[in-house]
Design a protein around this motif. Structure first.
Motif, PDB file in Angstrom:
ATOM      1  N   THR A 144       0.805  -1.222   0.000  1.00  0.00           N
ATOM      2  CA  THR A 144       0.000   0.000   0.000  1.00  0.00           C
ATOM      3  C   THR A 144       0.841   1.276   0.000  1.00  0.00           C
ATOM      4  N   THR A 152      -6.918  -3.311  -2.799  1.00  0.00           N
ATOM      5  CA  THR A 152      -6.870  -4.133  -1.592  1.00  0.00           C
ATOM      6  C   THR A 152      -8.198  -4.859  -1.381  1.00  0.00           C
ATOM      7  N   PHE A 208      -6.994  -0.468  12.614  1.00  0.00           N
ATOM      8  CA  PHE A 208      -6.429  -1.604  11.890  1.00  0.00           C
ATOM      9  C   PHE A 208      -6.538  -2.892  12.714  1.00  0.00           C
ATOM     10  N   LYS A 233     -14.335   2.607  -0.825  1.00  0.00           N
ATOM     11  CA  LYS A 233     -13.027   3.184  -1.123  1.00  0.00           C
ATOM     12  C   LYS A 233     -13.096   4.102  -2.329  1.00  0.00           C
ATOM     13  N   TRP A 261     -15.300   1.004   6.831  1.00  0.00           N
ATOM     14  CA  TRP A 261     -13.875   0.776   6.695  1.00  0.00           C
ATOM     15  C   TRP A 261     -13.355   1.182   5.319  1.00  0.00           C
ATOM     16  N   TYR A 279     -10.153   3.595   5.125  1.00  0.00           N
ATOM     17  CA  TYR A 279      -8.867   3.166   4.588  1.00  0.00           C
ATOM     18  C   TYR A 279      -8.321   4.182   3.592  1.00  0.00           C
ATOM     19  N   GLU A 292       0.159   0.922  12.544  1.00  0.00           N
ATOM     20  CA  GLU A 292      -0.954   0.212  11.917  1.00  0.00           C
ATOM     21  C   GLU A 292      -0.671  -1.287  11.836  1.00  0.00           C
ATOM     22  N   SER A 334      -2.741  -4.331  13.369  1.00  0.00           N
ATOM     23  CA  SER A 334      -3.261  -5.354  12.464  1.00  0.00           C
ATOM     24  C   SER A 334      -2.879  -6.755  12.934  1.00  0.00           C
TER      25      SER A 334
END
Length: 421
Positions: free
Chosen positions: A120, A146, A234, A273, A322, A326, A353, A357
């Motif tokens: 990313t 993603t 995350f 997104k 989310w 993101y 992050e 995660s």
């Protein structure tokens, strides 16, 4: 450059980022979950033993991201993307040969290095360096990869699993990263800036952004607010995503039903997104951030109730929330701190992050093993998201008192100090 050419450049770079993230994220994170049941049946591991691979992956990735970010700033994203994709191909093939847990853990440790260089952060920098107008739209399109990976790769993996078994599926998937690496080698041109990020907070002519050095960025409260909000957000989403397939199986979903639900969930995230990336070109991204986070909290509450009837309302709310978050996390980092030191700054933020995660993916499964249900794990996620919501009020844009350009004749003491707005 004409408008047609500008749109073509935006679309081309953004789609290349999308395709790359489908591979780097989809094949190393979301796509592997499809094989969880088969792997557990063959080796007899517990869920937490299996998911320890995710903790190793994400924690290792978070530890090296600041260093990888500095390498990206120095050598450019093209080299890192190609190297990362080639390594991912080799690791996917190696996955088909594992005979013990430590071999699987080693592969996921190495995944961390590969995805850090070709994931990313690299894609955000690649897009932000090449697209100046409608940057939010371009980032939104690129980051859709993603989620698109979560739609396409599980479906591909399921069909390969049914035809070749989980070991054969990994061997076929190993061919895809090589193909994408060749495309990047041929079509992506490297880019270099004449000047580095300034030690003072000023608008930069080359990028059209306020450019921070890493030294100045870490002195701001906004930087740390983004870091800690990132840990909790995350933790929450990766805890949900990485355990969703097993959770749906717990609720008596068949493998086909669970895979389809997984893909639809990622389709919802994908839509959010894309939408949030476009919307940021028109409305304040910080207000939108709070709205998306509130939507995600509501969905997490529905999920924690542990009812099959509430699965779809919860997944819709979480996915929409989310997906927007993101894109906004990454967009706010670029618009707040600039792009010239984005590798170092984004890499350091990615450390936090990544820790969140990895803990989310493993601890969610561990708590479920101890309690016999995912409900307690999801209530913890609700609490953490509420803390993130409070922190979000400290995430604000930093601007100079008077936008200025760095000139050789201007003494450093004459440049305005930044203030929060």
């Amino acid at each position: 450059m004409s408008e047609k050419q500008s749109f073509g450049a935006l679309l081309g770079i953004a789609i290349l980022g999308t395709i790359t993230l489908v591979v780097t994220n989809g094949m190393t994170i979301s796509g592997i979950s499809v094989f969880d049941t088969s792997i557990l049946e063959e080796f007899g591991w517990s869920r937490s033993e299996l998911k320890l691979r995710s903790l190793i992956n994400l924690v290792a990735s978070s530890l090296i991201m600041p260093f990888v970010g500095a390498i990206i700033d120095k050598y450019g994203v093209k080299r890192m993307l190609i190297i990362g994709l080639v390594v991912i191909a080799g690791l996917l093939y190696s996955y088909s040969l594992i005979t013990s847990a430590w071999q699987m853990y080693t592969i996921h440790l190495l995944f961390a290095f590969a995805v850090s260089g070709a994931g990313t952060l690299a894609i955000i920098i690649m897009v932000s360096q090449r697209i100046r107008s409608n940057r939010g739209t371009a980032i939104g399109i690129a980051l859709a990869g993603t989620s698109l990976g979560g739609i396409i790769v599980p479906q591909l993996g399921l069909r390969l699993l049914q035809n070749f078994g989980w070991r054969g599926a990994f061997q076929w998937e190993a061919l895809v990263p090589i193909f994408i690496a060749v495309i990047i080698f041929i079509f992506l041109k490297p880019i270099k800036y004449k000047n580095k990020a300034s030690e003072k907070v000023v608008e930069d002519e080359e990028t059209g952004l306020v450019e921070f050095s890493i030294k100045d960025a870490i002195k701001t409260p906004v930087f740390w607010a983004i870091c800690f909000a990132g840990i909790f957000c995350f933790y929450s989403i990766l805890g949900i995503i990485d355990n969703l397939f097993l959770y749906l199986s717990e609720l008596k979903f068949t493998p086909e039903q669970a895979t389809n639900a997984f893909s639809i969930f990622f389709a919802i995230i994908l839509t959010a997104k894309l939408t949030s990336g476009i919307v940021t070109d028109f409305i304040n991204e910080h207000k939108l951030f709070k709205v998306q986070l509130g939507l995600m909290i509501f969905g997490a509450v529905l999920l924690a109730i542990n009812s099959a009837e509430l699965i779809w309302p919860s997944l819709i709310c979480i996915g929409l929330g989310w997906g927007g978050l993101y894109t906004l996390f990454n967009y706010i980092i670029i618009t707040t701190f600039g792009v010239k030191s984005a590798g170092k700054i984004g890499g350091l933020i990615s450390f936090f992050e990544g820790v969140g995660s990895g803990l989310g993916m493993w601890l969610t499964a561990f708590i479920a093993d101890q309690t016999g249900s995912y409900s307690t794990s999801f209530w913890l996620i609700v609490v953490l998201l509420c803390i993130a919501f409070v922190i979000s009020f400290f995430i604000k844009k930093i601007v100079p008192e008077e936008p200025a350009k760095v000139l050789e004749t201007v003494h450093p003491s004459e440049i305005a100090k930044p203030k929060l707005t």
